[in-house]
Design a protein around this motif. Structure first.
Motif, PDB file in Angstrom:
ATOM      1  N   LEU A  11       0.827  -1.207   0.000  1.00 34.11           N
ATOM      2  CA  LEU A  11       0.000   0.000   0.000  1.00 34.11           C
ATOM      3  C   LEU A  11       0.863   1.259   0.000  1.00 34.11           C
ATOM      4  CD1 LEU A  11      -2.657  -1.011   2.698  1.00 34.11           C
ATOM      5  CD2 LEU A  11      -2.797  -1.258   0.203  1.00 34.11           C
ATOM      6  N   GLU A  12       0.237   2.398  -0.164  1.00 35.80           N
ATOM      7  CA  GLU A  12       0.873   3.699  -0.017  1.00 35.80           C
ATOM      8  C   GLU A  12       1.652   3.734   1.304  1.00 35.80           C
ATOM      9  OE1 GLU A  12      -1.727   3.297  -1.794  1.00 35.80           O
ATOM     10  OE2 GLU A  12      -1.564   4.899  -3.251  1.00 35.80           O
ATOM     11  N   GLY A  13       2.892   4.178   1.249  1.00 35.56           N
ATOM     12  CA  GLY A  13       3.652   4.347   2.486  1.00 35.56           C
ATOM     13  C   GLY A  13       4.176   3.051   3.093  1.00 35.56           C
ATOM     14  N   ALA A  14       4.011   1.941   2.406  1.00 40.04           N
ATOM     15  CA  ALA A  14       4.514   0.658   2.944  1.00 40.04           C
ATOM     16  C   ALA A  14       6.042   0.636   2.966  1.00 40.04           C
ATOM     17  CB  ALA A  14       3.978  -0.505   2.117  1.00 40.04           C
ATOM     18  N   GLY A  15       6.652   1.465   2.115  1.00 44.82           N
ATOM     19  CA  GLY A  15       8.119   1.534   2.078  1.00 44.82           C
ATOM     20  C   GLY A  15       8.711   0.959   0.797  1.00 44.82           C
ATOM     21  N   LYS A  16       7.904   0.878  -0.246  1.00 46.60           N
ATOM     22  CA  LYS A  16       8.370   0.266  -1.506  1.00 46.60           C
ATOM     23  C   LYS A  16       9.577   0.988  -2.085  1.00 46.60           C
ATOM     24  CE  LYS A  16       4.382   0.867  -3.337  1.00 46.60           C
ATOM     25  NZ  LYS A  16       3.775   1.453  -2.127  1.00 46.60           N
ATOM     26  N   SER A  17       9.484   2.308  -2.215  1.00 44.91           N
ATOM     27  CA  SER A  17      10.601   3.053  -2.826  1.00 44.91           C
ATOM     28  C   SER A  17      11.854   2.936  -1.967  1.00 44.91           C
ATOM     29  CB  SER A  17      10.247   4.532  -2.987  1.00 44.91           C
ATOM     30  OG  SER A  17       8.999   4.648  -3.586  1.00 44.91           O
ATOM     31  N   THR A  18      11.663   3.001  -0.651  1.00 42.37           N
ATOM     32  CA  THR A  18      12.792   2.896   0.275  1.00 42.37           C
ATOM     33  C   THR A  18      13.474   1.539   0.117  1.00 42.37           C
ATOM     34  OG1 THR A  18      11.507   4.245   1.828  1.00 42.37           O
ATOM     35  CG2 THR A  18      13.399   3.063   2.728  1.00 42.37           C
ATOM     36  N   GLN A  19      12.701   0.487   0.115  1.00 45.64           N
ATOM     37  CA  GLN A  19      13.275  -0.864   0.054  1.00 45.64           C
ATOM     38  C   GLN A  19      13.712  -1.234  -1.363  1.00 45.64           C
ATOM     39  OE1 GLN A  19      14.067  -2.241   2.772  1.00 45.64           O
ATOM     40  NE2 GLN A  19      12.828  -0.980   4.153  1.00 45.64           N
ATOM     41  N   ILE A  49       0.664   8.272 -19.071  1.00 41.14           N
ATOM     42  CA  ILE A  49      -0.574   7.615 -18.607  1.00 41.14           C
ATOM     43  C   ILE A  49      -0.663   7.709 -17.084  1.00 41.14           C
ATOM     44  CG2 ILE A  49      -1.859   5.436 -18.517  1.00 41.14           C
ATOM     45  CD1 ILE A  49      -0.536   4.689 -21.213  1.00 41.14           C
ATOM     46  N   ARG A  50       0.484   7.529 -16.396  1.00 41.29           N
ATOM     47  CA  ARG A  50       0.504   7.679 -14.930  1.00 41.29           C
ATOM     48  C   ARG A  50      -0.046   9.057 -14.519  1.00 41.29           C
ATOM     49  NH1 ARG A  50       3.874   5.867 -10.508  1.00 41.29           N
ATOM     50  NH2 ARG A  50       3.895   7.451  -8.895  1.00 41.29           N
ATOM     51  N   GLY A  51       0.405  10.082 -15.270  1.00 42.92           N
ATOM     52  CA  GLY A  51      -0.044  11.441 -14.953  1.00 42.92           C
ATOM     53  C   GLY A  51      -1.566  11.544 -15.018  1.00 42.92           C
ATOM     54  N   ASP A  95       8.878  -1.182  -8.896  1.00 41.23           N
ATOM     55  CA  ASP A  95       8.019  -0.699  -7.816  1.00 41.23           C
ATOM     56  C   ASP A  95       6.586  -0.844  -8.345  1.00 41.23           C
ATOM     57  OD1 ASP A  95       6.661   0.874  -5.965  1.00 41.23           O
ATOM     58  OD2 ASP A  95       8.243   2.374  -5.850  1.00 41.23           O
ATOM     59  N   ARG A  96       5.919  -1.935  -7.987  1.00 44.14           N
ATOM     60  CA  ARG A  96       4.576  -2.338  -8.422  1.00 44.14           C
ATOM     61  C   ARG A  96       4.602  -3.002  -9.803  1.00 44.14           C
ATOM     62  NH1 ARG A  96       0.718  -0.222  -5.078  1.00 44.14           N
ATOM     63  NH2 ARG A  96       1.063   1.797  -4.093  1.00 44.14           N
ATOM     64  N   PHE A  97       3.628  -3.918  -9.987  1.00 47.52           N
ATOM     65  CA  PHE A  97       3.345  -4.517 -11.292  1.00 47.52           C
ATOM     66  C   PHE A  97       1.894  -5.009 -11.256  1.00 47.52           C
ATOM     67  CE2 PHE A  97       4.132  -7.569 -14.888  1.00 47.52           C
ATOM     68  CZ  PHE A  97       4.560  -6.634 -15.799  1.00 47.52           C
ATOM     69  N   ALA A 100      -0.718  -5.052  -8.334  1.00 50.37           N
ATOM     70  CA  ALA A 100      -1.354  -3.796  -7.888  1.00 50.37           C
ATOM     71  C   ALA A 100      -2.720  -3.627  -8.539  1.00 50.37           C
ATOM     72  CB  ALA A 100      -0.451  -2.607  -8.203  1.00 50.37           C
ATOM     73  N   SER A 101      -2.893  -4.117  -9.757  1.00 54.06           N
ATOM     74  CA  SER A 101      -4.208  -3.999 -10.410  1.00 54.06           C
ATOM     75  C   SER A 101      -5.226  -4.906  -9.736  1.00 54.06           C
ATOM     76  CB  SER A 101      -4.108  -4.361 -11.895  1.00 54.06           C
ATOM     77  OG  SER A 101      -3.201  -3.503 -12.546  1.00 54.06           O
ATOM     78  N   TYR A 102      -4.783  -6.102  -9.338  1.00 51.91           N
ATOM     79  CA  TYR A 102      -5.688  -6.978  -8.581  1.00 51.91           C
ATOM     80  C   TYR A 102      -6.051  -6.312  -7.247  1.00 51.91           C
ATOM     81  CZ  TYR A 102      -4.981 -10.899 -11.778  1.00 51.91           C
ATOM     82  OH  TYR A 102      -4.971 -11.708 -12.886  1.00 51.91           O
ATOM     83  N   TYR A 104      -5.817  -2.978  -6.254  1.00 44.91           N
ATOM     84  CA  TYR A 104      -6.529  -1.687  -6.281  1.00 44.91           C
ATOM     85  C   TYR A 104      -7.815  -1.745  -7.116  1.00 44.91           C
ATOM     86  CZ  TYR A 104      -2.744   0.645  -3.817  1.00 44.91           C
ATOM     87  OH  TYR A 104      -1.833   1.030  -2.850  1.00 44.91           O
ATOM     88  N   GLN A 105      -7.709  -2.247  -8.353  1.00 43.84           N
ATOM     89  CA  GLN A 105      -8.910  -2.246  -9.199  1.00 43.84           C
ATOM     90  C   GLN A 105      -9.819  -3.437  -8.858  1.00 43.84           C
ATOM     91  OE1 GLN A 105      -5.780  -1.117 -10.612  1.00 43.84           O
ATOM     92  NE2 GLN A 105      -6.785   0.856 -10.167  1.00 43.84           N
ATOM     93  N   GLY A 106      -9.215  -4.561  -8.442  1.00 39.70           N
ATOM     94  CA  GLY A 106     -10.017  -5.710  -8.029  1.00 39.70           C
ATOM     95  C   GLY A 106     -10.515  -5.541  -6.602  1.00 39.70           C
ATOM     96  N   GLN A 148       2.331  12.292   5.296  1.00 37.73           N
ATOM     97  CA  GLN A 148       3.270  13.301   5.813  1.00 37.73           C
ATOM     98  C   GLN A 148       3.891  14.112   4.677  1.00 37.73           C
ATOM     99  OE1 GLN A 148       6.030  11.089   8.176  1.00 37.73           O
ATOM    100  NE2 GLN A 148       4.847  11.313  10.051  1.00 37.73           N
ATOM    101  N   ARG A 149       3.823  13.526   3.468  1.00 36.08           N
ATOM    102  CA  ARG A 149       4.438  14.211   2.319  1.00 36.08           C
ATOM    103  C   ARG A 149       3.641  15.407   1.862  1.00 36.08           C
ATOM    104  NH1 ARG A 149       5.735   9.073  -0.413  1.00 36.08           N
ATOM    105  NH2 ARG A 149       3.569   9.287  -0.994  1.00 36.08           N
ATOM    106  N   GLY A 150       2.351  15.487   2.265  1.00 36.87           N
ATOM    107  CA  GLY A 150       1.578  16.668   1.879  1.00 36.87           C
ATOM    108  C   GLY A 150       0.546  16.340   0.832  1.00 36.87           C
ATOM    109  N   THR A 187       5.674  -3.124   9.146  1.00 41.00           N
ATOM    110  CA  THR A 187       5.336  -2.197  10.238  1.00 41.00           C
ATOM    111  C   THR A 187       6.548  -1.808  11.081  1.00 41.00           C
ATOM    112  OG1 THR A 187       4.763  -4.052  11.675  1.00 41.00           O
ATOM    113  CG2 THR A 187       2.956  -3.042  10.474  1.00 41.00           C
ATOM    114  N   GLY A 188       7.640  -2.589  10.975  1.00 38.57           N
ATOM    115  CA  GLY A 188       8.820  -2.301  11.793  1.00 38.57           C
ATOM    116  C   GLY A 188       9.647  -1.148  11.231  1.00 38.57           C
ATOM    117  N   SER A 189      10.845  -0.981  11.789  1.00 40.24           N
ATOM    118  CA  SER A 189      11.728   0.105  11.327  1.00 40.24           C
ATOM    119  C   SER A 189      12.209  -0.181   9.903  1.00 40.24           C
ATOM    120  CB  SER A 189      12.946   0.186  12.252  1.00 40.24           C
ATOM    121  OG  SER A 189      13.719  -0.990  12.100  1.00 40.24           O
TER     122      SER A 189
END
Ligand code: T5A
Length: 206
Positions: A11-19, A49-51, A95-97, A100-102, A104-106, A148-150, A187-189
């Motif tokens: 999900l959003e904020g799970a840490g995908k980009s970080t990891q 298309i993302r935009g 980062d996602r494939f 994510a469609s299953y 979010y859209q499913g 937190q990003r705004g 959920t951890g550090s």
């Protein structure tokens, strides 16, 4: 070993980009620099298309329009970026494939699962990640980090129940394909999630 295609989901904020960066460094040390990419996006056209997908629109966005746009972007991403990299022996980290469609859209939007199965089969012709690292956390944990990003994009303005349905969608995917999915407690550090991720990679590829 054949070059591998690894996706990171959550999900959003799970840490995908970080990891994703931790994952890319691990792959670089052992198998050479991977192509690091994301969805929706990953090519000039798919980023356009993302935009459209993430922008706020005055007219209601039909759920099928959303699904078809993510798959249109994915087909372009696959044919113009992912397959050429793999055919040249380069690993790919995304980062996602399709999961994510299953989710979010499913799960989130309620499009019947079978319709997405059918679309995936026709559009991707059986192409799937070799490994999917699912960073799992309750929606409220991820959203608190992301918010937190705004400024929020169109999907981030959905309510908590929507994201819990998305999470249930990931759970279903995980159960359907346990060989490919590795679920990591997000959920951890940051450090503890990275350690679990590396452990999963070592177990799979050493
Ligand atoms: N979408 C996408 C669909 O609906 N269908 C589809 O088929 C596809 C492919 C894309 C949107 O499109 C939708 C889903 C999405 O709504 P996105 O940009 O890919 O959006 O994804 P987001 O999930 O919005 O990206 P985020 O940046 O919000 O989440 P990340 O990447 O999971 O999180 P990250 O690493 O940027 O971290 C967020 C913050 O949390 C901190 C980080 O430092 C950062 O500040 N953080 C932690 N803090 C504490 N503990 C931890 N373990 C932490 N990990 C990270």
């Amino acid at each position: 070993m054949n070059p591998q295609f690894i996706s990171i989901e959550g999900l959003e904020g799970a840490g995908k980009s970080t990891q994703r960066d931790v994952l890319a460094s691990w792959v670089t040390e052992r198998f050479g620099q991977p192509m690091v990419t994301r969805e929706p996006g990953g090519t000039v056209m798919a980023e356009q298309i993302r935009g459209v997908l993430l922008a706020h629109h005055e007219e209601p966005v039909d759920v099928w329009t959303e699904l078809l746009l993510v798959f249109a972007a994915r087909r372009q991403h696959l044919s113009a970026a992912i397959l050429p990299a793999l055919s040249q022996g380069q690993w790919v980290v995304s980062d996602r494939f399709t999961d994510a469609s299953y989710a979010y859209q499913g799960g989130g939007r309620g499009i019947p699962w079978d319709h997405i199965v059918d679309l995936e089969r026709r559009v991707l012709e059986g192409f799937r990640p070799d490994l999917t690292l699912w960073l799992d956390c309750p929606a409220e944990v991820g959203l608190a980090r992301a918010r937190q990003r705004g400024e929020l994009d169109r999907i981030e303005t959905e309510d908590i129940a929507f994201f819990e349905r998305c999470r249930a969608g990931y759970e279903r995917r995980c159960q359907e394909d346990p060989q490919r999915f590795v679920r990591l407690d997000a959920t951890g550090s940051i450090e503890s999630v990275s350690a679990a991720l590396i452990q999963a990679l070592e177990a799979r590829y050493s």
